[in-house]
Design an enzyme around this catalytic site. Structure first.
Site, PDB file in Angstrom:
ATOM      1  N   LYS A  13       0.827  -1.427  -0.383  1.00 53.35           N
ATOM      2  CA  LYS A  13      -0.232   0.100  -0.333  1.00 53.35           C
ATOM      3  C   LYS A  13       1.154   1.283  -0.049  1.00 53.35           C
ATOM      4  O   LYS A  13       0.488   2.161  -0.618  1.00 53.35           O
ATOM      5  CB  LYS A  13      -0.443   0.200   0.855  1.00 53.35           C
ATOM      6  CG  LYS A  13      -1.869  -1.459   1.492  1.00 53.35           C
ATOM      7  CD  LYS A  13      -2.744  -1.293   2.397  1.00 53.35           C
ATOM      8  CE  LYS A  13      -1.664  -1.059   3.986  1.00 53.35           C
ATOM      9  NZ  LYS A  13      -1.213  -2.213   4.408  1.00 53.35           N
ATOM     10  N   ARG A  88      -9.541   0.266   9.218  1.00 51.32           N
ATOM     11  CA  ARG A  88      -9.124  -0.984   8.978  1.00 51.32           C
ATOM     12  C   ARG A  88     -10.110  -1.411  10.388  1.00 51.32           C
ATOM     13  O   ARG A  88     -10.129  -3.121  10.313  1.00 51.32           O
ATOM     14  CB  ARG A  88      -7.597  -0.765  10.132  1.00 51.32           C
ATOM     15  CG  ARG A  88      -6.893  -1.458   9.636  1.00 51.32           C
ATOM     16  CD  ARG A  88      -5.352  -0.918  10.278  1.00 51.32           C
ATOM     17  NE  ARG A  88      -4.421  -2.124  10.118  1.00 51.32           N
ATOM     18  CZ  ARG A  88      -3.636  -1.229   9.893  1.00 51.32           C
ATOM     19  NH1 ARG A  88      -3.550   0.221   9.292  1.00 51.32           N
ATOM     20  NH2 ARG A  88      -2.111  -1.586   9.767  1.00 51.32           N
ATOM     21  N   ARG A 127      11.873  -5.280   4.691  1.00 46.61           N
ATOM     22  CA  ARG A 127      11.332  -4.032   5.099  1.00 46.61           C
ATOM     23  C   ARG A 127      12.730  -2.498   5.567  1.00 46.61           C
ATOM     24  O   ARG A 127      12.583  -2.835   6.513  1.00 46.61           O
ATOM     25  CB  ARG A 127      10.401  -3.539   4.821  1.00 46.61           C
ATOM     26  CG  ARG A 127      10.157  -1.659   5.609  1.00 46.61           C
ATOM     27  CD  ARG A 127       8.303  -1.595   5.465  1.00 46.61           C
ATOM     28  NE  ARG A 127       7.362  -2.020   6.424  1.00 46.61           N
ATOM     29  CZ  ARG A 127       6.004  -2.440   6.541  1.00 46.61           C
ATOM     30  NH1 ARG A 127       5.321  -1.840   4.743  1.00 46.61           N
ATOM     31  NH2 ARG A 127       5.174  -3.055   7.446  1.00 46.61           N
ATOM     32  N   ARG A 161      11.160  -1.083  10.661  1.00 42.78           N
ATOM     33  CA  ARG A 161      10.212  -0.565  12.147  1.00 42.78           C
ATOM     34  C   ARG A 161      10.134  -1.816  12.464  1.00 42.78           C
ATOM     35  O   ARG A 161      10.320  -2.859  13.416  1.00 42.78           O
ATOM     36  CB  ARG A 161       8.659  -0.740  11.297  1.00 42.78           C
ATOM     37  CG  ARG A 161       8.617   0.289  10.656  1.00 42.78           C
ATOM     38  CD  ARG A 161       7.086  -0.042  10.020  1.00 42.78           C
ATOM     39  NE  ARG A 161       6.120  -0.554  10.851  1.00 42.78           N
ATOM     40  CZ  ARG A 161       4.990  -0.352   9.881  1.00 42.78           C
ATOM     41  NH1 ARG A 161       4.664  -0.032   8.495  1.00 42.78           N
ATOM     42  NH2 ARG A 161       4.336  -0.902  10.457  1.00 42.78           N
ATOM     43  N   ARG A 172      -0.640  -9.064  13.582  1.00 41.58           N
ATOM     44  CA  ARG A 172      -1.193  -7.747  12.551  1.00 41.58           C
ATOM     45  C   ARG A 172      -2.005  -9.008  11.730  1.00 41.58           C
ATOM     46  O   ARG A 172      -3.158  -8.298  11.338  1.00 41.58           O
ATOM     47  CB  ARG A 172      -0.004  -7.065  12.560  1.00 41.58           C
ATOM     48  CG  ARG A 172       0.936  -6.236  13.051  1.00 41.58           C
ATOM     49  CD  ARG A 172       2.411  -6.146  12.775  1.00 41.58           C
ATOM     50  NE  ARG A 172       2.143  -5.343  11.741  1.00 41.58           N
ATOM     51  CZ  ARG A 172       3.531  -5.083  10.852  1.00 41.58           C
ATOM     52  NH1 ARG A 172       4.651  -5.614  11.018  1.00 41.58           N
ATOM     53  NH2 ARG A 172       3.676  -4.180   9.454  1.00 41.58           N
TER      54      ARG A 172
HETATM   55  P1  ADP Z   1       2.644  -2.146   2.644  1.00 46.15           P
HETATM   56  O1  ADP Z   1       2.342  -0.042   3.843  1.00 46.15           O
HETATM   57  O2  ADP Z   1       1.075  -2.554   2.391  1.00 46.15           O
HETATM   58  O3  ADP Z   1       2.500  -2.372   4.979  1.00 46.15           O
HETATM   59  P2  ADP Z   1       4.767  -1.855   1.600  1.00 46.15           P
HETATM   60  O4  ADP Z   1       4.524  -0.634   0.838  1.00 46.15           O
HETATM   61  O5  ADP Z   1       5.583  -1.033   3.046  1.00 46.15           O
HETATM   62  O6  ADP Z   1       3.671  -2.078   2.704  1.00 46.15           O
HETATM   63  O7  ADP Z   1       5.977  -2.686   1.181  1.00 46.15           O
HETATM   64  C1  ADP Z   1       6.139  -3.882   2.487  1.00 46.15           C
HETATM   65  C2  ADP Z   1       8.121  -4.084   1.493  1.00 46.15           C
HETATM   66  O8  ADP Z   1       7.770  -4.790   0.888  1.00 46.15           O
HETATM   67  C3  ADP Z   1       8.441  -3.349   1.639  1.00 46.15           C
HETATM   68  O9  ADP Z   1       9.857  -3.346   2.100  1.00 46.15           O
HETATM   69  C4  ADP Z   1       8.206  -2.531  -0.005  1.00 46.15           C
HETATM   70  O10 ADP Z   1       9.203  -2.179  -0.712  1.00 46.15           O
HETATM   71  C5  ADP Z   1       7.820  -4.489  -0.563  1.00 46.15           C
HETATM   72  N1  ADP Z   1       7.138  -4.363  -2.111  1.00 46.15           N
HETATM   73  C6  ADP Z   1       6.096  -3.808  -2.051  1.00 46.15           C
HETATM   74  N2  ADP Z   1       5.611  -3.811  -2.897  1.00 46.15           N
HETATM   75  C7  ADP Z   1       6.344  -4.729  -3.616  1.00 46.15           C
HETATM   76  C8  ADP Z   1       6.080  -5.631  -4.693  1.00 46.15           C
HETATM   77  N3  ADP Z   1       4.818  -5.296  -5.302  1.00 46.15           N
HETATM   78  N4  ADP Z   1       7.125  -6.834  -4.898  1.00 46.15           N
HETATM   79  C9  ADP Z   1       8.260  -6.776  -3.680  1.00 46.15           C
HETATM   80  N5  ADP Z   1       8.049  -6.391  -2.975  1.00 46.15           N
HETATM   81  C10 ADP Z   1       7.174  -5.363  -2.340  1.00 46.15           C
HETATM   82  P1  AMP Z   2       0.661  -0.314   9.126  1.00 47.29           P
HETATM   83  O1  AMP Z   2       1.912   1.087   9.236  1.00 47.29           O
HETATM   84  O2  AMP Z   2      -0.158   0.784   8.037  1.00 47.29           O
HETATM   85  O3  AMP Z   2       1.331  -1.298   9.088  1.00 47.29           O
HETATM   86  O4  AMP Z   2       0.569   0.856  11.025  1.00 47.29           O
HETATM   87  C1  AMP Z   2       1.234   0.107  12.023  1.00 47.29           C
HETATM   88  C2  AMP Z   2      -0.044  -0.184  13.052  1.00 47.29           C
HETATM   89  O5  AMP Z   2      -0.313   0.916  13.764  1.00 47.29           O
HETATM   90  C3  AMP Z   2      -1.213  -1.101  13.100  1.00 47.29           C
HETATM   91  O6  AMP Z   2      -0.480  -2.665  13.499  1.00 47.29           O
HETATM   92  C4  AMP Z   2      -2.004  -0.653  14.543  1.00 47.29           C
HETATM   93  O7  AMP Z   2      -1.324  -0.734  15.851  1.00 47.29           O
HETATM   94  C5  AMP Z   2      -1.598   0.720  13.936  1.00 47.29           C
HETATM   95  N1  AMP Z   2      -2.470   1.630  12.743  1.00 47.29           N
HETATM   96  C6  AMP Z   2      -2.785   2.133  12.380  1.00 47.29           C
HETATM   97  N2  AMP Z   2      -3.509   2.565  11.137  1.00 47.29           N
HETATM   98  C7  AMP Z   2      -4.703   1.752  12.105  1.00 47.29           C
HETATM   99  C8  AMP Z   2      -5.747   2.093  11.838  1.00 47.29           C
HETATM  100  N3  AMP Z   2      -6.392   2.710  10.935  1.00 47.29           N
HETATM  101  N4  AMP Z   2      -6.702   2.015  12.415  1.00 47.29           N
HETATM  102  C9  AMP Z   2      -5.988   1.390  13.997  1.00 47.29           C
HETATM  103  N5  AMP Z   2      -4.912   0.601  13.792  1.00 47.29           N
HETATM  104  C10 AMP Z   2      -3.547   1.254  13.131  1.00 47.29           C
END
Ligand code: ADP
Ligand code: AMP
Length: 215
Positions: A13, A88, A127, A161, A172
């Site tokens: 995302k 969420r 990541r 993170r 999660r």
């Molecule tokens: P989200 O925001 O949904 O938690 P991220 O965009 O941060 O996910 O992506 C998670 C990890 O996967 C990051 O390290 C990113 O660089 C990698 N990633 C994202 N999209 C792809 C993809 N299509 N193929 C391979 N790796 C990806």
């Molecule tokens: P994310 O960066 O989206 O993976 O979110 C990291 C953490 O933040 C999650 O595991 C939750 O603990 C909290 N969080 C982020 N967005 C929300 C949401 N919309 N509702 C509840 N908790 C959230």
């Protein structure tokens, strides 16, 4: 254009939202990033959220909804926004509908990035992010062109993170299945939901997204 990007942790995302922001000026609104910024500043909201985030559980709807309500009221959001990590829960989706209606705003698309669970774990485990500009990287799938230097801003400081570990990821993913997945039928019945194969490489996912959004 106002969009929701849905998907489990690691679905891509943030990666896609950042690119849409860069290329189309849509504002990325990541509730996770906002909470992490609040923790960094030592704000009470951040401190309350941190304990839950470290465990991989969701923070209370009321707190998140207030945060989003304030954010979408800011002038830059009039350009259009991408919600990343929100809503969420069904309660958050309902609150979003109410706040958009109250402001005469609407959603143009709700897009789900679908990725297998083992791939999600692999993605979050590798990541890392530029500490200065927030550009996202991955140990295997996207490394900086020059080792140790951010492609976007040239910084050499990166962060990982605290919740991107296999143990917290279990909680999660559980939260995603139990609390977030029920919002898929919520948007499906409204005819708003579209899905994309998030297993493809980043460029392919982006191309499909742009096509689906008609950009
Ligand atoms: P989200 O925001 O949904 O938690 P991220 O965009 O941060 O996910 O992506 C998670 C990890 O996967 C990051 O390290 C990113 O660089 C990698 N990633 C994202 N999209 C792809 C993809 N299509 N193929 C391979 N790796 C990806
Ligand atoms: P994310 O960066 O989206 O993976 O979110 C990291 C953490 O933040 C999650 O595991 C939750 O603990 C909290 N969080 C982020 N967005 C929300 C949401 N919309 N509702 C509840 N908790 C959230």
């Amino acid at each position: 254009m106002n969009i929701i990007l849905l998907g489990a942790p690691g679905a891509g995302k943030g990666t896609q939202a950042r690119r849409l922001e860069e290329e189309y000026g849509l504002i990325q609104i990541s509730t996770g990033d906002m909470l992490r910024a609040s923790i960094k500043k030592g704000e009470p909201l951040g401190l309350e959220a941190k304990q839950l985030m470290d465990k991989g559980t969701l923070v209370p709807d009321s707190l998140i909804v207030r945060m989003i309500e304030e954010r979408i009221a800011e002038p830059d959001c009039a350009k259009g926004f991408i919600l990343d990590g929100f809503p969420r829960t069904v309660a958050q989706a309902e609150a979003l509908d109410a706040m958009l209606a109250a402001r005469g705003m609407k959603l143009d698309a709700v897009i789900e990035l679908v990725v297998d669970e083992d791939k999600l774990v692999e993605r979050v485990s590798g990541r890392f992010t530029c500490a200065k500009c927030g550009e996202g990287y991955h140990d295997s799938f996207k490394t900086p062109q020059k080792a140790g230097v951010c492609d976007s801003c040239g910084s050499s400081e990166f962060t990982r993170r605290a919740d991107d570990n296999a143990e917290t990821m279990k909680a999660r993913l559980q939260a995603f299945h139990d609390q977030t997945a029920p919002i898929l039928p919520y948007y499906e019945t409204k005819g708003a939901l579209k899905s994309i194969d998030g297993m493809a490489d980043m460029d392919a996912v982006y191309d499909e997204l742009v096509q689906l959004l008609g950009l």
